[in-house]
Design a protein around this motif. Structure first.
Motif, PDB file in Angstrom:
ATOM      1  N   ALA A  19       0.831  -1.202   0.000  1.00 41.70           N
ATOM      2  CA  ALA A  19       0.000   0.000   0.000  1.00 41.70           C
ATOM      3  C   ALA A  19       0.870   1.258   0.000  1.00 41.70           C
ATOM      4  CB  ALA A  19      -0.918  -0.009   1.222  1.00 41.70           C
ATOM      5  N   ILE A  20       1.983   1.220   0.702  1.00 45.00           N
ATOM      6  CA  ILE A  20       2.915   2.347   0.690  1.00 45.00           C
ATOM      7  C   ILE A  20       3.468   2.553  -0.726  1.00 45.00           C
ATOM      8  CG2 ILE A  20       5.152   3.188   1.528  1.00 45.00           C
ATOM      9  CD1 ILE A  20       4.618   1.628   4.137  1.00 45.00           C
ATOM     10  N   GLY A  21       3.873   1.461  -1.355  1.00 45.46           N
ATOM     11  CA  GLY A  21       4.419   1.535  -2.708  1.00 45.46           C
ATOM     12  C   GLY A  21       3.411   2.067  -3.706  1.00 45.46           C
ATOM     13  N   GLN A  22       2.155   1.662  -3.564  1.00 50.50           N
ATOM     14  CA  GLN A  22       1.120   2.135  -4.484  1.00 50.50           C
ATOM     15  C   GLN A  22       0.891   3.627  -4.333  1.00 50.50           C
ATOM     16  OE1 GLN A  22      -1.979  -0.544  -3.279  1.00 50.50           O
ATOM     17  NE2 GLN A  22      -1.457  -2.098  -4.812  1.00 50.50           N
ATOM     18  N   GLN A  23       0.896   4.116  -3.078  1.00 53.71           N
ATOM     19  CA  GLN A  23       0.701   5.552  -2.894  1.00 53.71           C
ATOM     20  C   GLN A  23       1.898   6.346  -3.392  1.00 53.71           C
ATOM     21  OE1 GLN A  23       0.038   8.493   0.839  1.00 53.71           O
ATOM     22  NE2 GLN A  23      -1.574   6.989   0.513  1.00 53.71           N
ATOM     23  N   LEU A  24       3.104   5.766  -3.217  1.00 57.33           N
ATOM     24  CA  LEU A  24       4.311   6.452  -3.687  1.00 57.33           C
ATOM     25  C   LEU A  24       4.553   6.246  -5.184  1.00 57.33           C
ATOM     26  CD1 LEU A  24       6.808   5.651  -0.761  1.00 57.33           C
ATOM     27  CD2 LEU A  24       5.401   7.685  -1.075  1.00 57.33           C
ATOM     28  N   LYS A  25       3.681   5.396  -5.803  1.00 60.25           N
ATOM     29  CA  LYS A  25       3.811   5.096  -7.227  1.00 60.25           C
ATOM     30  C   LYS A  25       5.186   4.507  -7.556  1.00 60.25           C
ATOM     31  CE  LYS A  25       0.468   8.361  -8.988  1.00 60.25           C
ATOM     32  NZ  LYS A  25      -0.199   9.202  -8.227  1.00 60.25           N
ATOM     33  N   VAL A  26       5.592   3.542  -6.742  1.00 64.00           N
ATOM     34  CA  VAL A  26       6.871   2.872  -6.949  1.00 64.00           C
ATOM     35  C   VAL A  26       6.778   1.958  -8.172  1.00 64.00           C
ATOM     36  CG1 VAL A  26       8.548   1.268  -5.960  1.00 64.00           C
ATOM     37  CG2 VAL A  26       7.418   2.958  -4.495  1.00 64.00           C
ATOM     38  N   PRO A  27       7.651   2.101  -9.150  1.00 63.89           N
ATOM     39  CA  PRO A  27       7.605   1.253 -10.345  1.00 63.89           C
ATOM     40  C   PRO A  27       7.744  -0.233  -9.994  1.00 63.89           C
ATOM     41  CG  PRO A  27       9.081   3.121 -10.679  1.00 63.89           C
ATOM     42  CD  PRO A  27       8.712   3.119  -9.228  1.00 63.89           C
ATOM     43  N   GLY A  28       6.889  -1.065 -10.562  1.00 63.63           N
ATOM     44  CA  GLY A  28       6.960  -2.513 -10.391  1.00 63.63           C
ATOM     45  C   GLY A  28       6.329  -3.034  -9.117  1.00 63.63           C
ATOM     46  N   ILE A  29       5.710  -2.158  -8.326  1.00 62.79           N
ATOM     47  CA  ILE A  29       5.187  -2.586  -7.031  1.00 62.79           C
ATOM     48  C   ILE A  29       4.050  -3.593  -7.172  1.00 62.79           C
ATOM     49  CG2 ILE A  29       3.449  -0.762  -6.767  1.00 62.79           C
ATOM     50  CD1 ILE A  29       5.750  -2.093  -3.986  1.00 62.79           C
ATOM     51  N   ASP A  30       3.300  -3.535  -8.263  1.00 62.62           N
ATOM     52  CA  ASP A  30       2.150  -4.428  -8.445  1.00 62.62           C
ATOM     53  C   ASP A  30       2.466  -5.649  -9.293  1.00 62.62           C
ATOM     54  OD1 ASP A  30       0.255  -3.049  -6.878  1.00 62.62           O
ATOM     55  OD2 ASP A  30      -0.010  -1.557  -8.480  1.00 62.62           O
ATOM     56  N   GLU A  31       3.724  -5.785  -9.677  1.00 63.48           N
ATOM     57  CA  GLU A  31       4.087  -6.968 -10.458  1.00 63.48           C
ATOM     58  C   GLU A  31       4.005  -8.221  -9.597  1.00 63.48           C
ATOM     59  OE1 GLU A  31       7.861  -6.450 -12.289  1.00 63.48           O
ATOM     60  OE2 GLU A  31       7.254  -4.644 -13.419  1.00 63.48           O
ATOM     61  N   GLU A  32       3.653  -9.335 -10.237  1.00 65.02           N
ATOM     62  CA  GLU A  32       3.391 -10.575  -9.498  1.00 65.02           C
ATOM     63  C   GLU A  32       4.601 -11.046  -8.707  1.00 65.02           C
ATOM     64  OE1 GLU A  32       1.890 -15.139 -10.381  1.00 65.02           O
ATOM     65  OE2 GLU A  32       1.678 -13.590 -11.927  1.00 65.02           O
ATOM     66  N   LYS A  33       5.780 -10.947  -9.250  1.00 66.21           N
ATOM     67  CA  LYS A  33       6.982 -11.439  -8.589  1.00 66.21           C
ATOM     68  C   LYS A  33       7.799 -10.325  -7.939  1.00 66.21           C
ATOM     69  CE  LYS A  33       7.488 -15.531 -11.522  1.00 66.21           C
ATOM     70  NZ  LYS A  33       8.422 -16.298 -12.396  1.00 66.21           N
ATOM     71  N   ALA A  34       7.162  -9.189  -7.705  1.00 66.89           N
ATOM     72  CA  ALA A  34       7.888  -8.055  -7.127  1.00 66.89           C
ATOM     73  C   ALA A  34       8.306  -8.355  -5.695  1.00 66.89           C
ATOM     74  CB  ALA A  34       7.007  -6.810  -7.158  1.00 66.89           C
ATOM     75  N   ASP A  35       9.520  -7.957  -5.339  1.00 68.79           N
ATOM     76  CA  ASP A  35       9.973  -8.052  -3.957  1.00 68.79           C
ATOM     77  C   ASP A  35       9.536  -6.761  -3.259  1.00 68.79           C
ATOM     78  OD1 ASP A  35      11.235  -8.280  -1.529  1.00 68.79           O
ATOM     79  OD2 ASP A  35      13.149  -8.972  -2.354  1.00 68.79           O
ATOM     80  N   VAL A  36       8.296  -6.786  -2.804  1.00 70.99           N
ATOM     81  CA  VAL A  36       7.665  -5.573  -2.272  1.00 70.99           C
ATOM     82  C   VAL A  36       8.467  -4.980  -1.117  1.00 70.99           C
ATOM     83  CG1 VAL A  36       5.595  -4.677  -1.131  1.00 70.99           C
ATOM     84  CG2 VAL A  36       5.384  -6.314  -3.017  1.00 70.99           C
TER      85      VAL A  36
END
Length: 709
Positions: A189-206
């Motif tokens: 959720a932090i990554g989504q708000q910060l618009k971090v590239p690749g945060i929603d990718e299936e294999k992302a190391d969130v």
């Protein structure tokens, strides 16, 4: 930043020169230098005042800037007007700050708790510690620790909102550490708000992505709140969530934990830990009344008694308040329910209530929140878990360390440390005793019931107490006095248990303890239970059964229930003669005890005959100086005195006193009884001065012994 938020600021500077050089130089040098050299403005207007803000000069030297002659002083008026303006503009400035375009990110899953009360000193301390601007050289780490239900999460939540109010440009992120999924979802959720590239990718190391982003200086100031950091395996084990905590000199991390040891690992210094305890009485009263009508809290005494019963624990108070509001009952009625039985108390502690400021997937109940801690302790420290099971059967205050089941020194230290770390027990100033939270005990017993372990642990506790509790005597009084409340409490909690031998042993010891303390009703109750249980388990003629019969008869005698006492002593004597023989010490005790109860009823001839027989046999079997022989001598002298045979009684009392002083010591209770009895027989003979002197001596020694105890 001050300009961006339109923050009012007034600057003042000195206008008088300070003659500092003339004060520090020798008189000779001071005369050589001109006044233009020695008199200076120490801090000029350009140095003292910020660019772009109003500035005023004060007619003062540098050291006189904060000194005023009185309310009419011109300098005082200037400063007073500036302060008034600051205060008058405060509400407008706060609104401007809230509406400022410079705002940080805000991910806090709960709304502000409008029912939050108190904790001001803790909040002030926290705000000083956790503001990212507090330390320019490090990423600060702070931990709030305390017992489950003490209000750690609510304090962290209020801290988040207060930081938003005073420093809106600071980003605040809330991350629950209850499990890996919750932790990772919060990071996502932090990554989504910060618009971090690749945060929603299936294999992302969130977790790695967020650690990297928050570690950048460009992120600005941020506060990361890690709530419920209680699971050591989760944080430092295979999942090692702590490896994913970011570092930035513009960042600050606040943990909430119920485990002091874990908190210390997280922040690495005791100085960075804030311990939260139960609320103050005033805070607790305010919290209790938040949802209740005045009519429900009309009984002040019940309000205070309920809060004391709930130990001012915030979650327990909220739970009680919610229940009372729902059922429309008063504090007096709720308190009565709490005290009706432990079963009812457990139900109340387990009752769920809705609260938008707590996690929905975790029940909002005191008992439930502690069950999590119980399980964590069981997983990580088996001995600590066993100690907690053991302690829940004892009285809650002043539990001697010696009562605990024995274990290795290091293991014991670590186990006790674990229980203290979770705030389940406390220890005052490195004493040899512990206190345990009453509500923790009740919840723990419920946990044992739920796991089907209560009967097993009841037997273990009774067996341990029976092993360590000595037969109560004058010589070991200090020891059994300390153990008595805990043994009594364990006996009250017992249900059906296989270890009836330990139960009867404890009943007898506790009964004898009460007898020695003069609490005859309590002693009678314990001895009756012991007798009934021994007759059932061992049979009516077993020596231990006959001991219980004798002990009960002694208590009945002390209460003046002579007929019942006589009947029981006769029965015990007959059976002991049959089972043990006529010269067995226990048989002789029964003979002596029966003679004493006959004496109390005025049956002097039979009593005298029986006392003489007991004395002769005890001298033969035990010897002339055995304490039991001296008891027989004392008892015979008493019955002689009752018949007016004063000379023989006096002679025998003097002999008993002399031998008791030799064998038991001058301050032993039996010795003092002999001294008192001798004084009485002297009084009966009209020898008042000698009797008075002996009574005074007995009184002084008894007062001395009483103070020592």
């Amino acid at each position: 930043m001050l300009r961006q938020c339109n923050c009012p600021l007034s600057c003042f500077s000195e206008t008088r020169k300070t003659e500092m050089l003339r004060r520090i130089l020798s008189p000779g040098w001071a005369k050589r230098l001109s006044r233009s050299v020695t008199r200076k403005i120490l801090v000029t207007e350009s140095s003292a005042c910020l660019h772009g803000f109003p500035r005023q000069g004060l007619d003062a030297t540098h050291s006189g800037m904060n000194k005023f002659q009185g309310p009419k002083c011109p300098n005082f008026k200037l400063v007073k007007d500036a302060v008034r303006k600051l205060a008058g503009d405060a509400s407008v400035v706060l609104k401007l700050r809230k509406n400022s375009t410079v705002k940080g990110h805000w991910i806090v899953r709960f709304g502000r708790n409008k029912e939050f009360v108190g904790r001001e000193s803790i909040l002030e301390d926290l705000l000083k510690r956790v503001l990212p601007s507090g330390d320019e050289d490090d990423c600060q780490r702070t931990a709030i620790e305390g017992l489950g239900g003490v209000g750690k999460t609510q304090i962290a939540l209020e801290t988040a909102y207060r930081i938003r109010d005073v420093q809106p440009e600071c980003s605040v992120f809330w991350v629950p550490a209850v499990d890996t999924t919750a932790f990772e979802n919060a990071y996502r959720a932090i990554g989504q708000q910060l618009k971090v590239p690749g945060i929603d990718e299936e294999k992302a190391d969130v977790k790695a992505l967020i650690k990297s982003v928050l570690g950048r200086e460009s992120m600005g100031n941020w506060l990361l709140i890690i709530d419920n950091a209680d699971d050591e395996k989760l944080l430092f084990g295979d999942t090692a969530l702590t490896d994913n905590l970011p570092f930035s000199r513009k960042g600050s991390i606040l943990f909430t934990t119920r485990n002091h040891k874990l908190g210390l690992r997280l922040v690495e210094s005791e100085n960075h830990i804030i311990a939260v305890e139960e609320m103050s009485k005033d805070e607790a009263l305010k919290l209790l009344g938040k949802n209740l009508k005045s009519s429900q809290m009309s009984d002040t005494r019940s309000n205070n008694a309920l809060l004391e019963f709930l130990t001012n624990l915030p979650l327990a108070i909220r739970q009680a308040s919610a229940y009372m509001a729902k059922e429309q009952i008063s504090t007096a009625r709720y308190l009565k329910l709490c005290k009706s039985s432990d079963e009812d108390m457990v139900k109340l502690l387990s009752s769920h209530f809705d609260d938008r400021h707590r996690y929905k997937n975790i029940q909002n109940a005191v008992a439930t929140t502690w069950l999590i801690s119980f399980q964590q302790i069981s997983d990580h420290d088996a001995l600590a878990a066993d100690y907690l099971r053991f302690l829940c059967f004892l009285a809650g205050k002043d539990i001697p360390h010696s009562l605990l089941p024995p274990a290795g020194t290091l293991e014991t230290v670590e186990a006790i440390g674990t229980l203290k770390a979770y705030a389940f027990i406390s220890q005052q100033n490195e004493s040899d005793s512990y206190d345990i939270h009453r509500l923790v005990q009740i919840s723990m017993l419920s946990w044992l019931d739920g796991k089907g372990e209560r009967q097993e642990w009841t037997a273990k506790v009774l067996e341990r107490l029976n092993d360590i509790f000595p037969w109560p005597k004058h010589e070991n009084r200090e020891e059994w006095i300390r153990y008595l409340p805990h043994t009594q409490h364990a006996l009250q909690l017992r249900k059906k248990t296989d270890d009836e031998e330990a139960t009867t042993g404890l009943l007898s010891k506790v009964g004898e303890s009460f007898f020695n303390l003069g609490k005859y009703k309590e002693a009678e109750q314990m001895h009756r239970q012991a007798l009934q249980l021994r007759e059932k388990v061992l049979g009516k003629e077993h020596p231990d059964t006959l001991s219980s019969m004798n002990n009960l008869a002694l208590v009945l005698h002390s209460q003046g229930k002579y007929k019942e006492a006589e009947q029981m002593h006769r029965q015990a004597l007959q059976l002991r003669e049959k089972v043990l023989g006529k010269e067995h010490p226990d048989t002789l005790s029964s003979m002596d005890n029966l003679a004493s109860v006959l004496d109390s009823q005025g049956k002097y001839e039979e009593a005298e005959q029986m006392h003489r027989q007991a004395l002769q046999l005890r001298e033969k079997v035990l010897g002339k100086e055995h304490p039991d022989t001296l008891s027989s001598m004392n008892n015979l002298a008493l019955v002689l005195g009752s018949q007016g045979k004063y000379e023989e009684a006096e002679q025998m009392h003097r002999q008993a006193l002399q031998l008791r002083e030799k064998v038991l010591g001058k301050e032993h209770p039996d010795t003092l009884s002999s001294m008192n009895n001798l004084a009485l027989v002297l009084d009966s003979q009209g020898r008042y001065e000698e009797a008075e002197q002996m009574h005074r001596q007995a009184l002084q020694l008894r007062e001395k012994v009483s103070k020592i105890r």
